[in-house]
Design an enzyme around this catalytic site. Structure first.
Site, PDB file in Angstrom:
ATOM      1  N   GLY A   9      45.940  33.936  36.065  1.00 57.25           N
ATOM      2  CA  GLY A   9      46.403  34.565  37.303  1.00 57.25           C
ATOM      3  C   GLY A   9      45.413  35.491  37.980  1.00 57.25           C
ATOM      4  O   GLY A   9      45.814  36.366  38.739  1.00 57.25           O
ATOM      5  N   SER A  10      44.117  35.274  37.749  1.00 59.95           N
ATOM      6  CA  SER A  10      43.158  36.181  38.403  1.00 59.95           C
ATOM      7  C   SER A  10      43.120  35.943  39.917  1.00 59.95           C
ATOM      8  O   SER A  10      42.979  36.898  40.693  1.00 59.95           O
ATOM      9  CB  SER A  10      41.769  36.056  37.787  1.00 59.95           C
ATOM     10  N   ASN A  11      43.261  34.702  40.337  1.00 58.25           N
ATOM     11  CA  ASN A  11      43.333  34.449  41.790  1.00 58.25           C
ATOM     12  C   ASN A  11      44.629  35.007  42.373  1.00 58.25           C
ATOM     13  O   ASN A  11      44.637  35.549  43.487  1.00 58.25           O
ATOM     14  CB  ASN A  11      43.220  32.952  42.080  1.00 58.25           C
ATOM     15  N   ILE A  25      50.545  18.395  38.983  1.00 56.13           N
ATOM     16  CA  ILE A  25      50.394  17.603  40.202  1.00 56.13           C
ATOM     17  C   ILE A  25      51.769  17.480  40.842  1.00 56.13           C
ATOM     18  O   ILE A  25      52.751  17.145  40.173  1.00 56.13           O
ATOM     19  CB  ILE A  25      49.795  16.220  39.874  1.00 56.13           C
ATOM     20  N   LEU A  26      51.842  17.807  42.123  1.00 58.38           N
ATOM     21  CA  LEU A  26      53.122  17.784  42.836  1.00 58.38           C
ATOM     22  C   LEU A  26      53.318  16.436  43.525  1.00 58.38           C
ATOM     23  O   LEU A  26      52.355  15.816  43.986  1.00 58.38           O
ATOM     24  CB  LEU A  26      53.142  18.916  43.861  1.00 58.38           C
ATOM     25  N   ASN A  73      45.669  25.589  48.375  1.00 60.05           N
ATOM     26  CA  ASN A  73      45.190  25.498  46.992  1.00 60.05           C
ATOM     27  C   ASN A  73      43.734  25.954  46.936  1.00 60.05           C
ATOM     28  O   ASN A  73      42.998  25.809  47.912  1.00 60.05           O
ATOM     29  CB  ASN A  73      45.282  24.057  46.490  1.00 60.05           C
ATOM     30  N   HIS A 114      40.252  25.241  44.780  1.00 57.86           N
ATOM     31  CA  HIS A 114      39.693  24.237  43.871  1.00 57.86           C
ATOM     32  C   HIS A 114      38.246  24.613  43.563  1.00 57.86           C
ATOM     33  O   HIS A 114      37.483  24.949  44.479  1.00 57.86           O
ATOM     34  CB  HIS A 114      39.758  22.857  44.512  1.00 57.86           C
ATOM     35  N   SER A 142      36.530  25.802  47.036  1.00 54.48           N
ATOM     36  CA  SER A 142      37.109  25.468  48.336  1.00 54.48           C
ATOM     37  C   SER A 142      38.578  25.867  48.360  1.00 54.48           C
ATOM     38  O   SER A 142      39.278  25.704  47.364  1.00 54.48           O
ATOM     39  CB  SER A 142      37.045  23.949  48.580  1.00 54.48           C
ATOM     40  N   GLU A 196      35.814  32.772  44.115  1.00 58.66           N
ATOM     41  CA  GLU A 196      37.209  32.426  44.438  1.00 58.66           C
ATOM     42  C   GLU A 196      37.983  33.674  44.842  1.00 58.66           C
ATOM     43  O   GLU A 196      38.780  33.648  45.784  1.00 58.66           O
ATOM     44  CB  GLU A 196      37.891  31.775  43.225  1.00 58.66           C
TER      45      GLU A 196
HETATM   46  C1  GRF Z   1      40.568  28.823  38.950  1.00 62.00           C
HETATM   47  O1  GRF Z   1      39.232  28.774  38.582  1.00 62.00           O
HETATM   48  C2  GRF Z   1      40.893  27.742  39.933  1.00 62.00           C
HETATM   49  O2  GRF Z   1      39.808  27.318  40.678  1.00 62.00           O
HETATM   50  C3  GRF Z   1      41.347  26.618  39.068  1.00 62.00           C
HETATM   51  O3  GRF Z   1      42.006  27.227  37.982  1.00 62.00           O
HETATM   52  C4  GRF Z   1      41.479  28.517  37.782  1.00 62.00           C
HETATM   53  C5  GRF Z   1      42.608  29.480  37.694  1.00 62.00           C
HETATM   54  O4  GRF Z   1      42.218  30.741  37.247  1.00 62.00           O
HETATM   55  N1  GRF Z   1      42.160  25.707  39.814  1.00 62.00           N
HETATM   56  P1  GRF Z   1      43.196  31.976  37.437  1.00 62.00           P
HETATM   57  O5  GRF Z   1      44.512  31.625  36.769  1.00 62.00           O
HETATM   58  O6  GRF Z   1      43.361  32.262  38.877  1.00 62.00           O
HETATM   59  O7  GRF Z   1      42.532  33.110  36.698  1.00 62.00           O
END
Ligand code: GRF
Length: 200
Positions: free
Chosen positions: A14-16, A94-95, A109, A111, A138, A176
């Protein structure tokens, strides 16, 4: 709560999600409405709780091969939270085309590649194996084709001689965390032309 209500879907650390949630304050036109994980007990749920964002778990294993059942439960949580926009952030399911179609134009999303290159998994290892000199991430609109929707933003870096899949993953993740909040804000404000970032 005012502003566009954003649901963030996660499967892991969950860092993003954290970068997105923390960005939605002050004069930001959106607010985090809910964080939903398809895996119970992941670190991202604790992070969301610490940030004061409501959480829910929709454990896909409870539905076995019944994707429609899983997605109906997911949809129910989104509706309950009043979600107007969905951000996938490390969400590893995958949805189906039906689910995506129902939220066309309102699901983003992130990626870890410079799309359209390297859709799918193991992007860092594939970039190294190909000997590419550039890599990145992206943010794109989600469409029924995996990792193929219109790109809303990209951040790029130069691959170093001594990079491994692990160092690349860490360096791309740092990008990201800059890119996704920037694109989200622009998107909610109605700015659709792609934004491009370079690593410092
Ligand atoms: C991210 O690197 C994202 O690009 C990929 O999965 C990872 C998720 O990391 N799809 P986090 O859970 O946001 O830390």
């Amino acid at each position: 709560m005012s502003g566009c209500r954003v649901a963030i879907l996660i499967s892991g650390s969950g860092s993003n999600m954290e970068a997105l949630a923390q960005s939605m304050t002050g004069d930001h036109p959106a607010r985090p409405a809910i964080v939903i994980s398809n895996r119970p007990g992941v670190a991202g749920l604790a992070r969301a709780a610490r940030l004061g964002v409501p959480t829910a778990v929709v454990d896909h294993t409870r539905w076995g091969r019944d994707r429609a059942g899983f997605e109906a439960a997911l949809d129910a949580e989104l509706v309950r939270a009043g979600a107007e926009l969905v951000c996938l952030a490390g969400f590893m399911r995958i949805l189906t085309a039906d689910f995506v179609a129902a939220r066309a134009g309102s699901m983003l999303n992130i990626h870890p590649s410079l799309l359209p290159f390297y859709r799918g998994l193991s992007t860092h290892a594939r970039v190294l194996a190909a000997g590419d000199i550039e890599h990145g991430c992206s943010v794109h609109l989600v469409t029924p084709d995996l990792d193929a929707g219109p790109v809303l933003g990209q951040a790029r870096l130069r691959v170093r001689e001594d990079d491994t899949a692990e160092t690349l993953a860490a360096r791309v993740q740092a990008l990201e965390h800059r890119l996704y909040p920037l694109v989200l804000r622009r998107f909610v404000e109605g700015v659709l032309d792609p934004v491009m970032l370079e690593a410092a």
